[in-house]
Design a protein around this motif. Structure first.
Motif, mmCIF file in Angstrom:
data_model
loop_
_atom_site.group_PDB
_atom_site.id
_atom_site.type_symbol
_atom_site.label_atom_id
_atom_site.label_comp_id
_atom_site.label_asym_id
_atom_site.label_seq_id
_atom_site.Cartn_x
_atom_site.Cartn_y
_atom_site.Cartn_z
ATOM 1 N N SER A 57 -14.568 72.431 49.804
ATOM 2 C CA SER A 57 -15.733 72.025 49.008
ATOM 3 C C SER A 57 -15.405 71.043 47.888
ATOM 4 N N PHE A 58 -14.374 71.347 47.119
ATOM 5 C CA PHE A 58 -14.132 70.490 45.947
ATOM 6 C C PHE A 58 -13.456 69.159 46.295
ATOM 7 N N MET A 59 -12.992 69.021 47.540
ATOM 8 C CA MET A 59 -12.373 67.751 47.943
ATOM 9 C C MET A 59 -13.398 66.771 48.517
ATOM 10 N N GLU A 60 -14.517 67.318 49.000
ATOM 11 C CA GLU A 60 -15.494 66.470 49.685
ATOM 12 C C GLU A 60 -16.075 65.418 48.732
ATOM 13 N N HIS A 61 -16.052 64.194 49.176
ATOM 14 C CA HIS A 61 -16.623 63.041 48.449
ATOM 15 C C HIS A 61 -15.885 62.711 47.144
ATOM 16 N N VAL A 62 -14.720 63.288 46.897
ATOM 17 C CA VAL A 62 -14.042 63.054 45.613
ATOM 18 C C VAL A 62 -12.775 62.206 45.854
ATOM 19 N N PRO A 63 -12.775 60.968 45.347
ATOM 20 C CA PRO A 63 -11.694 60.016 45.658
ATOM 21 C C PRO A 63 -10.279 60.514 45.344
ATOM 22 N N ILE A 64 -10.101 61.259 44.270
ATOM 23 C CA ILE A 64 -8.742 61.622 43.844
ATOM 24 C C ILE A 64 -7.986 62.404 44.916
ATOM 25 N N TRP A 65 -8.732 63.059 45.840
ATOM 26 C CA TRP A 65 -8.049 63.862 46.876
ATOM 27 C C TRP A 65 -7.411 63.014 47.957
ATOM 28 N N HIS A 66 -7.503 61.680 47.805
ATOM 29 C CA HIS A 66 -6.708 60.803 48.672
ATOM 30 C C HIS A 66 -5.223 61.078 48.412
ATOM 31 N N TYR A 67 -4.918 61.401 47.158
ATOM 32 C CA TYR A 67 -3.505 61.574 46.754
ATOM 33 C C TYR A 67 -3.123 63.009 46.435
ATOM 34 N N ARG A 68 -4.028 63.725 45.758
ATOM 35 C CA ARG A 68 -3.615 64.941 45.057
ATOM 36 C C ARG A 68 -3.334 66.148 45.938
ATOM 37 N N MET A 69 -2.549 67.060 45.373
ATOM 38 C CA MET A 69 -2.376 68.384 45.968
ATOM 39 C C MET A 69 -3.010 69.367 44.985
ATOM 40 N N PRO A 70 -3.573 70.472 45.478
ATOM 41 C CA PRO A 70 -4.281 71.405 44.596
ATOM 42 C C PRO A 70 -3.351 72.110 43.605
ATOM 43 N N ASN A 71 -3.903 72.398 42.418
ATOM 44 C CA ASN A 71 -3.175 73.242 41.472
ATOM 45 C C ASN A 71 -3.428 74.708 41.852
ATOM 46 N N GLU A 72 -2.930 75.617 41.051
ATOM 47 C CA GLU A 72 -2.994 77.035 41.419
ATOM 48 C C GLU A 72 -4.424 77.539 41.588
ATOM 49 N N GLU A 73 -5.244 77.141 40.661
ATOM 50 C CA GLU A 73 -6.646 77.566 40.697
ATOM 51 C C GLU A 73 -7.351 77.018 41.946
ATOM 52 N N GLU A 74 -7.109 75.725 42.189
ATOM 53 C CA GLU A 74 -7.736 75.091 43.354
ATOM 54 C C GLU A 74 -7.202 75.693 44.661
ATOM 55 N N LEU A 75 -5.947 76.065 44.616
ATOM 56 C CA LEU A 75 -5.317 76.640 45.805
ATOM 57 C C LEU A 75 -6.068 77.889 46.278
ATOM 58 N N HIS A 76 -6.522 78.701 45.328
ATOM 59 C CA HIS A 76 -7.262 79.921 45.686
ATOM 60 C C HIS A 76 -8.530 79.577 46.462
ATOM 61 N N VAL A 77 -9.174 78.501 46.043
ATOM 62 C CA VAL A 77 -10.406 78.081 46.729
ATOM 63 C C VAL A 77 -10.084 77.639 48.158
ATOM 64 N N VAL A 78 -8.999 76.855 48.282
ATOM 65 C CA VAL A 78 -8.608 76.382 49.626
ATOM 66 C C VAL A 78 -8.293 77.572 50.526
ATOM 67 N N ILE A 79 -7.534 78.509 49.982
ATOM 68 C CA ILE A 79 -7.134 79.689 50.751
ATOM 69 C C ILE A 79 -8.365 80.442 51.259
ATOM 70 N N GLU A 80 -9.337 80.538 50.394
ATOM 71 C CA GLU A 80 -10.554 81.259 50.756
ATOM 72 C C GLU A 80 -11.377 80.469 51.786
ATOM 73 N N GLU A 81 -11.567 79.195 51.511
ATOM 74 C CA GLU A 81 -12.451 78.419 52.383
ATOM 75 C C GLU A 81 -11.848 78.156 53.763
ATOM 76 N N LEU A 82 -10.540 77.992 53.816
ATOM 77 C CA LEU A 82 -9.917 77.733 55.124
ATOM 78 C C LEU A 82 -9.337 79.016 55.740
ATOM 79 N N GLU A 83 -9.584 80.131 55.056
ATOM 80 C CA GLU A 83 -9.122 81.449 55.534
ATOM 81 C C GLU A 83 -7.627 81.442 55.831
ATOM 82 N N ILE A 84 -6.878 81.023 54.839
ATOM 83 C CA ILE A 84 -5.414 80.962 54.968
ATOM 84 C C ILE A 84 -4.823 82.245 54.389
ATOM 85 N N LYS A 85 -3.837 82.773 55.101
ATOM 86 C CA LYS A 85 -3.119 83.937 54.554
ATOM 87 C C LYS A 85 -1.981 83.389 53.699
#
Lengths: 307, 274
Positions: B240-268
């Motif tokens: 969700s937070f990467m969609e339409h946001v230019p900076i994600w061309h380069y960036r890797m998520p920080n700890e807080e963002e990582l939790h969102v990715v884990i949840e949304e992509l159902e990563i263990k």
């Protein structure tokens, strides 16, 4: 040189249907025979050198042997990154053939001169770089380029070069040819300006200086031994090129001499980090840039005798 | 597995690959997932994963090399190399670099990374197939930002001139480039009109709709014309937070963002090695 190139290409294309010809809006009339004999293997890409070079890499990737032909300056400069990434990095069997190298397009000026192409291209991994001095060199080089399984750049002059060799010689990729032997100094030369160097060497003979003339038809791989022998046996090495002294033959020879730790007299003759001056016939532009036989003789005499 | 599950799995692999490698253009890879999934998993491309240089294969050139995380995820999914190899991405000794390299990775058909090369290269392949009388098809994925390179238009002209009806270009029209919106950086009024005027057979499709992509790419070529598919996509699709946001061309998520990715992509967490 152009006729020698086209005749050899035609001959090879007759034997091997993998050979295809690509041009970028250059070669009117002169490619007529190829077009007539192999219409399905001739492609004119229009004025888009980079596109042509990358497409050639794609064709080579399917087993074809593309010979890309247009003005050297446009190939070397305009399509440089495509030669690097598509041809050399991917190690594709593409032959890049530049016409009008050096200051051959003498009336058109530096936009059409290829006087930095050696410096640019010799740095590319996987690329073999040829710089013929005469039609016979061209013939041998085209056969060699065909045999090489990988990228090749061939730096042709135009079409009115005289033959430097009296007879066929034992051509080997990466082996320089001695055109004239001598013990007092060595002039190492590449490209069609070899004819002027031979004339200059004859003039030097009249002054009692017996110079060796070495023709470097292959710039990469480079014949280091020929340079080391020249330095050891003659004690003085001068390079002559229709190219900038930055990055070309003179630089290559300087690298060899520096690494071999042979102390020798050495000087690079060519364009002294400048674009070629003036317009006129090929001979006139060489003269304006002190690259004609008289100027070469004078310069070498001065360097050698301190005159 | 359903298409939806497969697609989520691919996005998950893309993220885990980049996370372990500590690098990668995540958003560029996320936008192209459905396009590659349809090409490789819905019967569009002919290929043999165990014989990557099979003479009769179709070619898929990833001209937007920055999307290679998606390409690697797909290639491993269909068996060109083991999925475990994804764990080596961008690390010493790995063949999986941040841009794809010909010869190092089975299934990768071109070394790309510098934009504006893949189409010309692919065009040469398509021309060779024509000359050789072969039926192989050639596909190229380019970016919309990539079309700012002049060489793209050189190839647009010549592929049409040479009547390459064995060539399909799919534009991942994610509308973003490294520094912002394509429309703001270098506006182009109408992609379809542009390519159509260059002589291409143009169609527009939702680049995240598997059925629509399948129908579009499954259609016969118009004789004598190369095909240009505008696949409308969302850069960063799936997080969700990467969609339409230019900076994600380069960036890797920080700890807080990582939790969102884990949840949304159902990563263990163990799949990320944490």
């Amino acid at each position: 040189m152009r006729t020698a190139y086209l005749n050899t290409l035609q001959e090879l294309a007759r034997k091997d249907e993998r050979i295809v010809s690509l041009v970028a809006d250059n070669g009117l009339i002169v490619y007529d025979d190829f077009k007539r004999d192999f219409p399905k293997r001739y492609f004119n890409f229009g004025i888009s050198e980079a596109n042509m070079v990358a497409a050639a890499a794609g064709m080579a990737n399917c087993g074809q042997i593309p010979f890309c032909y247009t003005i050297s300056a446009f190939l070397a400069y305009r399509s440089y990154e495509f030669i690097r990434n598509d041809v050399c990095f991917q190690n594709q069997n593409v032959k890049i053939v530049g016409i009008g190298s050096g200051v051959a397009y003498s009336t058109l000026g530096p936009s059409h001169h290829a006087t930095e192409d050696i410096g640019l291209l010799r740095g590319l991994p996987n690329l073999t770089v040829f710089s013929p001095g005469s039609p016979l060199d061209v013939r041998n080089i085209i056969h060699a380029a065909y045999e090489i399984q990988g990228p090749v750049y061939i730096r042709l002059g135009t079409n009115n070069e005289q033959e430097l060799y009296e007879r066929e010689y034992d051509f080997k990729v990466g082996k320089a040819e001695i055109l004239k032997d001598g013990r007092d100094l060595t002039i190492i030369v590449t490209g069609r300006i070899a004819a002027d160097v031979l004339k200059a060497a004859k003039k030097l003979e009249k002054q009692g200086i017996h110079g060796r003339v070495v023709n470097v038809h292959t710039l990469k791989p480079f014949d280091k031994e020929a340079v080391i022998r020249a330095a050891e046996e003659t004690g003085a090495v001068y390079t002559v090129e229709e190219h900038s002294i930055c990055g070309g033959l003179g630089s290559i020879v300087a690298e060899v001499l520096a690494e071999s730790r042979i102390g020798t007299k050495f000087y690079r003759i060519g364009l002294q980090d400048c674009f070629a001056k003036g317009y006129g016939t090929y001979e006139e532009v060489k003269k304006a840039n002190r690259l004609d036989a008289d100027a070469l003789c004078e310069k070498i005499l001065k360097l050698h005798c301190g005159q | 597995m359903t298409d939806k599950e497969h697609l989520k799995q691919i996005r998950k692999n893309i993220f885990c690959t980049a996370y372990k490698g500590g690098a990668g253009h995540l958003a560029s890879a996320f936008s192209v997932v459905e396009i590659l999934y349809v090409l490789y998993c819905k019967g569009i491309l002919n290929y043999r994963p165990k014989d990557p240089l099979w003479e009769d294969r179709d070619r898929m050139i990833m001209s937007k090399g920055q999307g290679c995380l998606a390409l690697y995820a797909i290639l491993s999914k269909v068996g060109f190399f083991p999925e475990s190899e994804l764990n080596t991405f961008c690390q010493p000794g790995s063949s999986l670099g941040g841009e794809p390299k010909l010869g190092d990775v089975p299934g990768v058909e071109a070394s790309t990374g510098s934009l504006g090369h893949g189409l010309s290269f692919a065009q040469g392949i398509a021309m060779a197939y024509k000359t050789l009388g072969k039926k192989n098809q050639v596909y190229v994925v380019i970016g919309d930002g990539e079309c700012q390179e002049g060489s793209v238009w050189e190839a647009a002209m010549s592929a049409s001139h040479f009547q390459l009806d064995n060539l399909t270009v799919i534009m991942d029209n994610n509308k973003l480039q490294a520094m912002g919106k394509v429309s703001e950086l270098m506006s182009i009024e109408d992609w379809g009109e542009k390519w159509s005027s260059f002589g291409w057979d143009v169609s527009v499709v939702d680049g995240h709709d598997v059925e629509a992509l399948k129908n579009c790419l499954g259609q016969e070529h118009q004789a004598g014309r190369p095909r240009f598919v505008i696949a409308d996509t969302v850069k960063g699709k799936g997080v969700s937070f990467m969609e339409h946001v230019p900076i994600w061309h380069y960036r890797m998520p920080n700890e807080e963002e990582l939790h969102v990715v884990i949840e949304e992509l159902e990563i263990k967490k163990e799949e990320l090695g944490i």
